[in-house]
Design a protein around this motif. Structure first.
Motif, PDB file in Angstrom:
ATOM      1  N   HIS A  68       0.836  -1.198   0.000  1.00  0.00           N
ATOM      2  CA  HIS A  68       0.000   0.000   0.000  1.00  0.00           C
ATOM      3  C   HIS A  68       0.871   1.249   0.000  1.00  0.00           C
ATOM      4  N   LYS A  69       0.476   2.186  -0.820  1.00  0.00           N
ATOM      5  CA  LYS A  69       1.118   3.502  -0.757  1.00  0.00           C
ATOM      6  C   LYS A  69       1.024   3.991   0.682  1.00  0.00           C
ATOM      7  N   ASP A  70       2.097   4.562   1.188  1.00  0.00           N
ATOM      8  CA  ASP A  70       2.116   4.916   2.613  1.00  0.00           C
ATOM      9  C   ASP A  70       1.330   6.194   2.905  1.00  0.00           C
ATOM     10  N   ILE A  71       0.192   6.293   2.219  1.00  0.00           N
ATOM     11  CA  ILE A  71      -0.716   7.402   2.476  1.00  0.00           C
ATOM     12  C   ILE A  71      -2.057   6.842   2.944  1.00  0.00           C
ATOM     13  N   PHE A  72      -2.168   5.491   2.860  1.00  0.00           N
ATOM     14  CA  PHE A  72      -3.349   4.807   3.388  1.00  0.00           C
ATOM     15  C   PHE A  72      -3.066   4.432   4.834  1.00  0.00           C
ATOM     16  N   CYS A  73      -3.960   4.793   5.738  1.00  0.00           N
ATOM     17  CA  CYS A  73      -3.767   4.426   7.125  1.00  0.00           C
ATOM     18  C   CYS A  73      -3.895   2.916   7.295  1.00  0.00           C
ATOM     19  N   THR A  74      -2.951   2.350   8.046  1.00  0.00           N
ATOM     20  CA  THR A  74      -2.965   0.913   8.337  1.00  0.00           C
ATOM     21  C   THR A  74      -2.852   0.779   9.846  1.00  0.00           C
TER      22      THR A  74
ATOM     23  N   ARG B  83     -12.474   7.500   0.215  1.00  0.00           N
ATOM     24  CA  ARG B  83     -11.259   8.193   0.641  1.00  0.00           C
ATOM     25  C   ARG B  83     -11.028   8.087   2.144  1.00  0.00           C
ATOM     26  N   TRP B  84     -11.906   7.403   2.855  1.00  0.00           N
ATOM     27  CA  TRP B  84     -11.740   7.277   4.310  1.00  0.00           C
ATOM     28  C   TRP B  84     -10.391   6.605   4.626  1.00  0.00           C
ATOM     29  N   GLY B  85      -9.578   7.292   5.404  1.00  0.00           N
ATOM     30  CA  GLY B  85      -8.291   6.718   5.799  1.00  0.00           C
ATOM     31  C   GLY B  85      -7.170   6.962   4.820  1.00  0.00           C
ATOM     32  N   MET B  86      -7.467   7.694   3.766  1.00  0.00           N
ATOM     33  CA  MET B  86      -6.460   8.046   2.769  1.00  0.00           C
ATOM     34  C   MET B  86      -6.056   9.484   3.108  1.00  0.00           C
ATOM     35  N   ILE B  87      -4.826   9.683   3.482  1.00  0.00           N
ATOM     36  CA  ILE B  87      -4.421  11.005   3.989  1.00  0.00           C
ATOM     37  C   ILE B  87      -4.574  12.033   2.874  1.00  0.00           C
ATOM     38  N   ALA B  88      -5.299  13.103   3.170  1.00  0.00           N
ATOM     39  CA  ALA B  88      -5.727  14.028   2.125  1.00  0.00           C
ATOM     40  C   ALA B  88      -4.599  14.924   1.641  1.00  0.00           C
ATOM     41  N   PHE B  89      -4.568  15.110   0.328  1.00  0.00           N
ATOM     42  CA  PHE B  89      -3.761  16.155  -0.300  1.00  0.00           C
ATOM     43  C   PHE B  89      -4.754  17.213  -0.778  1.00  0.00           C
ATOM     44  N   ALA B  90      -5.505  16.916  -1.842  1.00  0.00           N
ATOM     45  CA  ALA B  90      -6.518  17.853  -2.335  1.00  0.00           C
ATOM     46  C   ALA B  90      -7.827  17.083  -2.462  1.00  0.00           C
ATOM     47  N   SER B  91      -8.729  17.349  -1.526  1.00  0.00           N
ATOM     48  CA  SER B  91      -9.901  16.493  -1.340  1.00  0.00           C
ATOM     49  C   SER B  91     -10.775  16.328  -2.573  1.00  0.00           C
ATOM     50  N   SER B  92     -10.909  17.364  -3.393  1.00  0.00           N
ATOM     51  CA  SER B  92     -11.829  17.260  -4.524  1.00  0.00           C
ATOM     52  C   SER B  92     -11.180  16.585  -5.718  1.00  0.00           C
TER      53      SER B  92
ATOM     54  N   ASN C 142      -6.031  21.396   4.278  1.00  0.00           N
ATOM     55  CA  ASN C 142      -5.980  19.993   4.725  1.00  0.00           C
ATOM     56  C   ASN C 142      -4.781  19.737   5.640  1.00  0.00           C
ATOM     57  N   LEU C 143      -3.705  20.471   5.427  1.00  0.00           N
ATOM     58  CA  LEU C 143      -2.496  20.230   6.217  1.00  0.00           C
ATOM     59  C   LEU C 143      -2.391  21.123   7.461  1.00  0.00           C
ATOM     60  N   SER C 144      -3.474  21.874   7.738  1.00  0.00           N
ATOM     61  CA  SER C 144      -3.459  22.705   8.952  1.00  0.00           C
ATOM     62  C   SER C 144      -3.538  21.852  10.217  1.00  0.00           C
ATOM     63  N   ARG C 145      -4.060  20.637  10.082  1.00  0.00           N
ATOM     64  CA  ARG C 145      -4.230  19.791  11.272  1.00  0.00           C
ATOM     65  C   ARG C 145      -2.886  19.331  11.840  1.00  0.00           C
ATOM     66  N   TYR C 146      -1.820  19.474  11.054  1.00  0.00           N
ATOM     67  CA  TYR C 146      -0.503  19.054  11.548  1.00  0.00           C
ATOM     68  C   TYR C 146       0.089  20.217  12.324  1.00  0.00           C
ATOM     69  N   ASP C 147      -0.197  20.221  13.644  1.00  0.00           N
ATOM     70  CA  ASP C 147       0.158  21.366  14.472  1.00  0.00           C
ATOM     71  C   ASP C 147       0.945  20.967  15.712  1.00  0.00           C
ATOM     72  N   GLY C 148       1.330  19.687  15.777  1.00  0.00           N
ATOM     73  CA  GLY C 148       2.151  19.250  16.915  1.00  0.00           C
ATOM     74  C   GLY C 148       1.371  19.027  18.194  1.00  0.00           C
ATOM     75  N   VAL C 149       0.047  18.967  18.118  1.00  0.00           N
ATOM     76  CA  VAL C 149      -0.744  18.846  19.346  1.00  0.00           C
ATOM     77  C   VAL C 149      -1.273  17.424  19.581  1.00  0.00           C
TER      78      VAL C 149
ATOM     79  N   PHE D 106      -7.890  13.553  12.780  1.00  0.00           N
ATOM     80  CA  PHE D 106      -6.785  12.657  12.440  1.00  0.00           C
ATOM     81  C   PHE D 106      -6.534  12.641  10.940  1.00  0.00           C
ATOM     82  N   PRO D 107      -5.309  12.297  10.525  1.00  0.00           N
ATOM     83  CA  PRO D 107      -5.033  12.190   9.089  1.00  0.00           C
ATOM     84  C   PRO D 107      -5.976  11.182   8.440  1.00  0.00           C
ATOM     85  N   GLY D 108      -6.561  11.554   7.318  1.00  0.00           N
ATOM     86  CA  GLY D 108      -7.371  10.612   6.535  1.00  0.00           C
ATOM     87  C   GLY D 108      -8.845  10.561   6.881  1.00  0.00           C
ATOM     88  N   VAL D 109      -9.292  11.298   7.891  1.00  0.00           N
ATOM     89  CA  VAL D 109     -10.713  11.195   8.262  1.00  0.00           C
ATOM     90  C   VAL D 109     -11.574  12.158   7.435  1.00  0.00           C
TER      91      VAL D 109
END
Lengths: 496, 480, 95
Positions: free
Chosen positions: A81-87, A203-212, A322-329, B45-48
């Motif tokens: 799996h491409k390492d963009i799918f959550c496992t 797309r559930w669990g596929m880490i988003a780049f550009a949702s549309s 989409n990448l705003s959620r990466y905030d270190g929290v 979370f990522p991917g949701v």
């Protein structure tokens, strides 16, 4: 048909028969592939994570099912799996330092469905960071090398998944395609890749780049294998409201439909700028289709040249938020000893995102900012409609559209990395398809200087079965999809 | 102050009382342990991906119908981008350009008895944020995301309000509507309804609007009035001393009764709204809207009128009893099972008296409506006196009694109105007071009251006073 | 449209990204090349063209109002950088 477990380029039907007959077990196959990866992947760098123990345990479970005679089409089939799918329970990095420490607490729908169908996950493949790139040089884990020539890129962003299939590490793999990220590396690595209709796969669990634009798809050695795998991924998902509300589809249903009578559109805008070698390869492939009874029809997709500009508004805009959620929290990278909240955000993001990701976040932030929305985002959405209408009009007179997948063959590592525009233009023939949300497939149709050349087939909304059927019929008449690279490795041992 | 005009618009955030959150299937119950009601989706979370709860649409449409608004058949969610620790995704999903509800209005009643129409610009759906806890973590802030994703309806008024009193009257009316429509539990102490007040002042009516400030997260009607009054005075002082009002977001501090600027909001605010690509447009049709209209509960005004008619109440009493939905339901149960006007008195005077004295919520009232009705019925059928009834009410309220009838029986509180029980007592009282009996018969009939009082005393107040009256009179007359 | 240093710094602030002083010129240059590419769109007349936000003009399916998720705090906080008493911790925020 080979019955040798050590033969790395077996297609799904061969593996299926051998597993069902007991010629070899799923565990033997899995061990063989893991050994091959151990031997060669230091040169290719297709994998970020190998889940060896989980794979072997999974293989044993599938062997038990096979022994009980309960095997389905994908039971015991090794996959990456491409390492963009959550496992769940396995590191899921998106190719970024940001998620280098992230073990996903859940699995993507794609991963769940393929595991339920019996696939054995060998590991997670390398990619451009957050799927942003066309060469796989934007990975925190280093570039992937093209198995056909390790001085060359495999394409991107799903470069690891394409290279893994091309290198004989696994018969099939998953990828995602936002602007060409399946089709372009499939073309450069000489494998078959398909991006289905937007919304065909959850797309559930596929880490988003550009949702549309993001859509999951597959790599395989043949259109038939791709059809089998993709079928198992389709179907409505209550966790993704943009996923099309249709039951799982049987995308193998048109594999045996002959090419005779198929109306193939040739868009002038995709052909006019090709160099002579690329033109020749396209002409050869189209002639083959014509000889099989297809009708070639010249068409026009007049807004094609505006697709890349529109894409470089829409994709960065969506990615910037989409990448705003990466905030270190809550998860992911957090900088050391932040002085205050702003320092936490700023340093965590700046230290963990790579240059291309930051670049796109900045562009997207700018185009969405006050005063610029109409000139950029709104305008791009209007262009998007025009491109969509171009395809609608074309499909009034043709059944599929044939075009080059990318302007040329794989380029050299480092060749375009410093010129972002040149890199972006690699996707000039794939991006319009994402903007319109249509299915697109790439298959090998020749070589230039020992590097594979891909041709793209573009289909109507939800018409993947016809694309796969046309590709399969082409592959029945040609053997470009059977071509294999010769792997060399540093220890000097012979190829296995 | 008289030459200043005050201009106020309110943004009311009402938490919708759905079971699950707006974009995830997680409970919205208040008061859980931190982050135990925060799922993958709520935490970003990522991917949701978000998936919208259909109940939020039903409730938003019901509100729109309740304020005679336009219901948009196509509404779109947008992302509002900003960073804050209690906003997990770095954006809030809301509705900007195409909200579900637009152009509504309500009439408020002013102090002088006249009515005024307040226009509602829009009401849109959005997700609530989590909570930041600033105490007790050694210089750090703790983040609890249980509230993140709770559905909100943001109700935006036009700047039609001209005083703190008007603002709070309007807010109370919206509160009444939200609870009557069963859209919001209205519990302001738990933050179910919060107000942001946009306040500005201008010297003359027709001058352009002054610079406004936004005072956020006011969670009581009293604080709303106080915050606005403070803000109005502050702005006038600034302007009269030649200064300029800064457009800013402020917080009301009830302990000090003052507003102060919020420091935490980003300096360069640019929300970069754009359509949420993870959610397609929501399209509803007329039949959807009509089905909700048919299911709408009675509006407070309709209910008041019906109470006046059906239970023969005064407008004022009916108003008191119809304002709060829980109270109205309670009263209606009592009134349909007992004498309505007595029911009105008991609910308004005794019950509401205790509710406000003990600072109770209607939901916590310990007396079931059926028991209160029984109590009233026992007065009506002369089994107990009004005085005894009040002691039984106290017992019920304090949970010393659960059944009115059982309590009357057990405590022997039944009124004595049987002649055969009372007659011997009357006889003995007259016999014991021959002098007074003599005077009575001589024409001093006022002494009747003396004899009745003696009998009541003898029976511990349980005798039926009318019965005693008759018995005493006939006994005195007969033996005379 | 071209961006200058001031714009790039404002955007970086909005995006919460740090910009090293020696990177700014290169950043401006790269962004302006992208904006040049993007500006080719302006050649197209899009008057009266309805924007397309997602590929197929479809409408949203909603889900029923039921609670199906239960507490997963312990599992989800194993990947959190810093927590205490079930709370996520961040440097002190002043309201």
């Amino acid at each position: 048909m080979t019955s040798d477990v050590n033969s790395p380029y077996q297609d799904l039907s061969v593996i299926r028969e051998n597993l069902d007959r007991g010629t070899y077990s799923c565990r033997e196959l899995t061990e063989t592939l893991l050994s091959r990866i151990d031997l060669h992947d230091s040169n290719i760098n297709a994998f970020i994570t190998l889940s060896r123990d989980e794979a072997l345990a999974g293989a044993d479970a599938q062997d038990a099912l096979i022994a009980r005679g309960e095997a389905g089409p994908l039971t015991g089939i090794p996959i990456a799996h491409k390492d963009i799918f959550c496992t769940e329970g396995v590191k899921t990095s998106a190719g970024s330092r940001m998620l280098d420490n992230f073990t996903a607490p859940y699995s993507a729908t794609v991963v769940e469905r393929l595991e339920a169908a019996g696939c054995v996950t060998l590991g997670k493949t390398n990619l451009d960071e957050f799927a942003m790139g066309s060469s796989n040089e934007n990975s925190f884990y280093g570039p992937v090398k093209n198995p056909w020539a390790t001085s060359h890129v495999p394409g991107g962003s799903s470069g690891g998944s394409a290279a893994a299939v091309a290198a004989g590490f696994c018969p099939v793999s998953t990828g995602t395609d936002t602007g060409g990220s399946i089709r372009q590396p499939a073309s450069m690595c000489g494998v078959t890749g398909i991006k289905p209709t937007y919304g065909r796969v959850s797309r559930w669990g596929m880490i988003a780049f550009a949702s549309s634009l993001d859509q999951a798809g597959v790599f395989a050695r043949s259109a038939r294998d791709a059809a089998v795998l993709l079928s198992a991924m389709t179907g409505a998902d209550p966790r993704d409201s943009t996923c099309i509300n249709e039951p799982a589809a049987d995308l193998t249903r048109e594999l045996n439909t002959q090419l005779s009578g198929l109306r193939v559109g040739i868009p002038e805008q995709y052909m006019s700028d090709l160099d002579s070698q690329m033109s020749d390869r396209m002409a050869d492939a189209l002639r083959e289709m014509e000889q099989a009874g297809a009708t070639l029809i010249d068409i026009s997709l007049p807004h094609t040249r505006y697709a890349v500009p529109a894409y470089y508004v829409i994709a960065p805009a969506e990615c910037s938020t989409n990448l705003s959620r990466y905030d270190g929290v809550r998860f992911g990278y957090r900088c050391e000893d932040p002085a205050d909240i702003e320092d936490l955000y700023k340093r965590s993001r700046s230290e963990a995102f790579g240059d291309e990701v930051k670049q796109r976040i900045l562009v997207g932030t700018f185009t969405l900012s006050a005063g610029y929305y109409d000139a950029y985002y709104h305008k791009a959405q209007q262009i998007r409609r025009l491109i969509h209408q171009d395809f609608d009009a074309a499909f009034n007179s043709v059944d599929v559209i044939a075009a080059p997948t990318c302007p040329g063959t794989a380029f050299q590592l480092g060749e375009k990395i410093s010129d972002n525009i040149a890199m972006y233009l690699q996707d000039i023939y794939t991006i319009p398809v994402n903007l319109a949300g249509l299915p697109g497939l790439s298959m090998p149709v020749g070589q230039i200087d020992d590097l594979p050349v891909g041709m793209q087939l573009i289909g109507r909304y939800l018409d993947e079965a016809r694309l796969l059927g046309a590709a399969h019929q082409f592959q029945q008449r040609t053997d470009w999809h059977l071509a294999q690279p010769t792997l060399k490795h540093t220890t000097g041992a012979s190829d296995v | 102050m008289s030459d200043w005009q005050i201009v106020i618009g309110l943004e009311i955030h009402a938490q919708l009382n759905t079971r699950s959150k707006i974009f995830s299937a997680v409970s919205t119950a208040f008061g859980a342990e931190p982050n135990t009601q925060a799922s993958l989706v709520d935490l970003g979370f990522p991917g949701v991906l978000p998936v919208t709860n259909e109940a939020v649409y039903e409730k938003a449409v019901a509100f729109g119908l309740g304020v005679s608004a336009q219901i948009n058949h196509r509404s779109v969610f947008d992302r509002k981008n900003y960073f804050y620790p209690d906003l997990p995704k770095g954006y809030q999903i809301t509705q900007l350009a195409d909200p579900i509800v637009e152009h509504g209005n309500v009439d408020i009643e002013l102090a002088d008895g006249s009515t005024k129409t307040i226009h509602i610009t829009r009401a849109h759906l959005e997700e609530d944020a989590g909570k930041s806890l600033h105490e007790d973590y050694a210089g750090e802030t703790g983040v609890d995301l249980n509230r993140a994703g709770t559905p909100l309806l943001e109700i935006v008024s036009e700047p039609d309000l001209r005083s703190a009193e008007e603002a709070s009257t309007y807010a109370r009316l919206i509160h009444k509507l939200l609870t009557s429509l069963d859209i919001c539990d209205g519990n302001m102490a738990e933050g179910s309804m919060r107000c942001d007040a946009n306040v500005s002042v201008r010297r003359y009516k027709n001058h352009p609007l002054g610079t406004r400030t936004e005072t956020k997260n006011i969670n009581s009607f009293r604080f709303l009035e106080q915050a606005i009054n403070y803000e109005v005075e502050r702005q006038i002082q600034v302007l009269e001393s030649g200064g300029r009002v800064t457009q800013e977001t402020r917080l009301y501090d009830p302990d000090r009764n003052e507003t102060r600027p919020m420091r935490s909001k980003e300096t360069a605010m640019d929300y970069r709204y754009f359509p949420e690509p993870d959610l397609l447009p929501v399209v509803i049709d007329d039949s959807y809207v009509e089905a909700i209209r048919e299911r709408l509960p009675e509006m407070p005004d309709e209910k008041r009128e019906r109470f006046e008619r059906a239970f023969e109440l005064t407008t004022e009493d009916a108003e008191t009893l119809s304002t709060n939905r829980a109270l109205a339901d309670y009263f209606e149960q009592v009134a349909t099972a007992s004498e309505p006007r007595l029911a009105s008195n008991w609910v308004r005077v005794e019950l509401l008296g205790r509710v406000s004295k003990d600072n109770f919520d209607m939901a916590q009232v310990p007396i079931p409506a059926s028991e209160l009705a029984t109590l009233i019925n026992r007065i009506s059928d002369d089994m107990i006196s009004g005085k005894i009834a009040k002691t039984i009410f106290e017992a019920l309220w304090n949970r010393e009694a659960s059944s009115v009838d059982a309590y009357i029986e057990a405590e022997g509180l039944k009124q004595v109105s049987d002649s055969s029980d009372l007659a011997p007592i009357v006889t003995s009282i007259i016999a014991a007071n021959p002098k007074q009996a003599e005077q009575y018969r001589a024409g001093k009939t006022k002494l009747l009251g003396f004899f009745v009082g003696q009998v009541m005393k003898e029976t511990g107040g349980r005798a039926n006073p009318k019965q005693v009256n008759d018995l005493v009179r006939s006994e005195l007359d007969a033996t005379g | 449209m071209a961006v200058n240093k001031e714009t790039v710094l404002t955007i970086a602030t909005l995006a919460h990204l740090e910009m090293a002083p020696d990177q700014i010129d290169d950043q401006i240059d790269r962004m302006n090349r992208i904006l040049d590419l993007v500006d080719e769109m302006q050649a197209v007349n899009t008057d009266d063209v309805e924007p397309l936000a997602t590929p197929f003009d479809q409408v949203q399916r909603l889900r029923p109002d039921v609670v199906t998720e239960s507490d997963q705090r312990d599992k989800l906080q194993t990947v959190a950088p810093r927590t205490t008493d079930g709370l996520y911790l961040v440097p002190r925020v002043v309201e």
